[in-house]
Design a protein around this motif. Sequence first.
Motif, PDB file in Angstrom:
ATOM      1  N   TYR A 186       0.834  -1.210   0.000  1.00  0.00           N
ATOM      2  CA  TYR A 186       0.000   0.000   0.000  1.00  0.00           C
ATOM      3  C   TYR A 186       0.864   1.255   0.000  1.00  0.00           C
ATOM      4  O   TYR A 186       0.766   2.106  -0.887  1.00  0.00           O
ATOM      5  N   PHE A 187       1.764   1.323   0.988  1.00  0.00           N
ATOM      6  CA  PHE A 187       2.577   2.538   1.113  1.00  0.00           C
ATOM      7  C   PHE A 187       3.593   2.644  -0.014  1.00  0.00           C
ATOM      8  O   PHE A 187       3.922   3.742  -0.475  1.00  0.00           O
ATOM      9  N   GLY A 188       4.048   1.523  -0.486  1.00  0.00           N
ATOM     10  CA  GLY A 188       4.989   1.519  -1.612  1.00  0.00           C
ATOM     11  C   GLY A 188       4.320   2.146  -2.821  1.00  0.00           C
ATOM     12  O   GLY A 188       4.891   3.013  -3.495  1.00  0.00           O
ATOM     13  N   ASN A 189       3.081   1.776  -3.079  1.00  0.00           N
ATOM     14  CA  ASN A 189       2.320   2.314  -4.204  1.00  0.00           C
ATOM     15  C   ASN A 189       2.159   3.820  -4.079  1.00  0.00           C
ATOM     16  O   ASN A 189       2.359   4.576  -5.017  1.00  0.00           O
ATOM     17  N   GLU A 190       1.772   4.238  -2.849  1.00  0.00           N
ATOM     18  CA  GLU A 190       1.555   5.652  -2.558  1.00  0.00           C
ATOM     19  C   GLU A 190       2.810   6.455  -2.901  1.00  0.00           C
ATOM     20  O   GLU A 190       2.768   7.479  -3.590  1.00  0.00           O
ATOM     21  N   TYR A 191       3.913   5.930  -2.427  1.00  0.00           N
ATOM     22  CA  TYR A 191       5.190   6.597  -2.600  1.00  0.00           C
ATOM     23  C   TYR A 191       5.522   6.712  -4.080  1.00  0.00           C
ATOM     24  O   TYR A 191       5.933   7.754  -4.578  1.00  0.00           O
ATOM     25  N   GLN A 192       5.285   5.617  -4.785  1.00  0.00           N
ATOM     26  CA  GLN A 192       5.544   5.572  -6.223  1.00  0.00           C
ATOM     27  C   GLN A 192       4.748   6.663  -6.936  1.00  0.00           C
ATOM     28  O   GLN A 192       5.280   7.406  -7.753  1.00  0.00           O
ATOM     29  N   LYS A 193       3.471   6.779  -6.570  1.00  0.00           N
ATOM     30  CA  LYS A 193       2.579   7.755  -7.207  1.00  0.00           C
ATOM     31  C   LYS A 193       3.092   9.165  -6.978  1.00  0.00           C
ATOM     32  O   LYS A 193       3.131  10.001  -7.879  1.00  0.00           O
ATOM     33  N   GLN A 194       3.501   9.405  -5.726  1.00  0.00           N
ATOM     34  CA  GLN A 194       3.991  10.739  -5.363  1.00  0.00           C
ATOM     35  C   GLN A 194       5.198  11.099  -6.217  1.00  0.00           C
ATOM     36  O   GLN A 194       5.307  12.197  -6.739  1.00  0.00           O
ATOM     37  N   LYS A 195       6.094  10.125  -6.346  1.00  0.00           N
ATOM     38  CA  LYS A 195       7.314  10.332  -7.142  1.00  0.00           C
ATOM     39  C   LYS A 195       6.954  10.695  -8.578  1.00  0.00           C
ATOM     40  O   LYS A 195       7.511  11.636  -9.168  1.00  0.00           O
ATOM     41  N   GLU A 196       5.996   9.945  -9.102  1.00  0.00           N
ATOM     42  CA  GLU A 196       5.592  10.152 -10.491  1.00  0.00           C
ATOM     43  C   GLU A 196       5.039  11.561 -10.686  1.00  0.00           C
ATOM     44  O   GLU A 196       5.382  12.262 -11.631  1.00  0.00           O
ATOM     45  N   ALA A 197       4.173  11.959  -9.725  1.00  0.00           N
ATOM     46  CA  ALA A 197       3.551  13.277  -9.815  1.00  0.00           C
ATOM     47  C   ALA A 197       4.606  14.378  -9.792  1.00  0.00           C
ATOM     48  O   ALA A 197       4.571  15.329 -10.588  1.00  0.00           O
ATOM     49  N   GLU A 198       5.590  14.202  -8.898  1.00  0.00           N
ATOM     50  CA  GLU A 198       6.664  15.187  -8.781  1.00  0.00           C
ATOM     51  C   GLU A 198       7.427  15.315 -10.091  1.00  0.00           C
ATOM     52  O   GLU A 198       7.729  16.415 -10.568  1.00  0.00           O
ATOM     53  N   PHE A 199       7.691  14.158 -10.662  1.00  0.00           N
ATOM     54  CA  PHE A 199       8.445  14.112 -11.916  1.00  0.00           C
ATOM     55  C   PHE A 199       7.682  14.845 -13.021  1.00  0.00           C
ATOM     56  O   PHE A 199       8.230  15.697 -13.730  1.00  0.00           O
ATOM     57  N   ALA A 200       6.368  14.575 -13.081  1.00  0.00           N
ATOM     58  CA  ALA A 200       5.541  15.201 -14.113  1.00  0.00           C
ATOM     59  C   ALA A 200       5.511  16.714 -13.920  1.00  0.00           C
ATOM     60  O   ALA A 200       5.635  17.492 -14.875  1.00  0.00           O
ATOM     61  N   TYR A 201       5.405  17.138 -12.678  1.00  0.00           N
ATOM     62  CA  TYR A 201       5.369  18.567 -12.360  1.00  0.00           C
ATOM     63  C   TYR A 201       6.651  19.245 -12.838  1.00  0.00           C
ATOM     64  O   TYR A 201       6.621  20.282 -13.514  1.00  0.00           O
TER      65      TYR A 201
END
Lengths: 169, 139
Positions: free
Chosen positions: B86-101
């Motif tokens: 669960y938390f691994g997924n969350e973290y992954q998503k956050q990373k992705e969003a940051e990258f896109a930004y």
Amino acid sequence: MKQSEFLNVVMPFKDKLFRLAKRLLVSREEAEDATQEILMKLWSKNEKIGNYKNVEAFAMTMTKNFCLDRLKSKQASNLKLVHSNYGDDNASLQKQVETRDSLSWVEKIMEDLPEQQKMVLQLRDVEEYDFDEIGELLNMKPTAIRVTLSRARKTVREKLMQKHSYGIG
Amino acid sequence: MELDRIEKLLEKYLEASTSVAEEKELRTYFSQESVPTHLEQYAPMFKYFSLAKEERFTKQVPLKTRRDYFKWASIAAVAVLMFGIYFGNEYQKQKEAEFAYNETKKALNLLADNFSRGTEKVAYLNEFENTKQKIYNNN
């Protein structure tokens, strides 16, 4: 079945399992391990225990088979001889030493008997099972039990007499 | 006569035709101290049988503990695994969003740079306009 119920079922005959195991395996440690193993096996199928009419007979058969397998496997090729402590009676020291000696003779003589005779003698003369119970445990007919038992008793007596007369002469 | 009876029982005993009760009688008889000498050889046998029955199994059997341990350990392991996913997924998503930004920011910056360069060039046009106005006014 809860643990306490299980223990109540097993408690009355766990010593019998141990004594049978010790008769066959001779070594105390081996017999303790075997008994422990059997009890744990029984515990692991404790849901089904209610279905068995006679848990004691079932457990005794398990012990017998387990020990015979044990004897066949190479693992048990070097068993140690361990003697139990004998309780003291009120006889004089000399007499006490003598009886202790002759009692351990009986134990040693029994060690040399064939396995079938060992088991029959153990079940009958130590545990006081009747022929039907023995027959069920060992898969033997009453006549066969009688023959085996008679042979075992005679052998023990004969060997005991030999030792006795050596001791005197 | 008791001795007679015992002798007969012994004979039957060796032929294995005694009953459990009769064998008990023999054991009791031989458990006493004084036994006639010609029967003394039987005493160790019966004494030993009585003694062998006294032996007890004293080792403890670890029944419940082991089972419970495995049960709870497996539950704990599953829980840890679920949390991890669960938390691994969350973290992954956050990373992705940051990258896109960051990427978007870079792209917008690039656009802004080019625009400003464009306006600089247009500044020359203004100069041209001014000169044109001067000429018009003079005429």
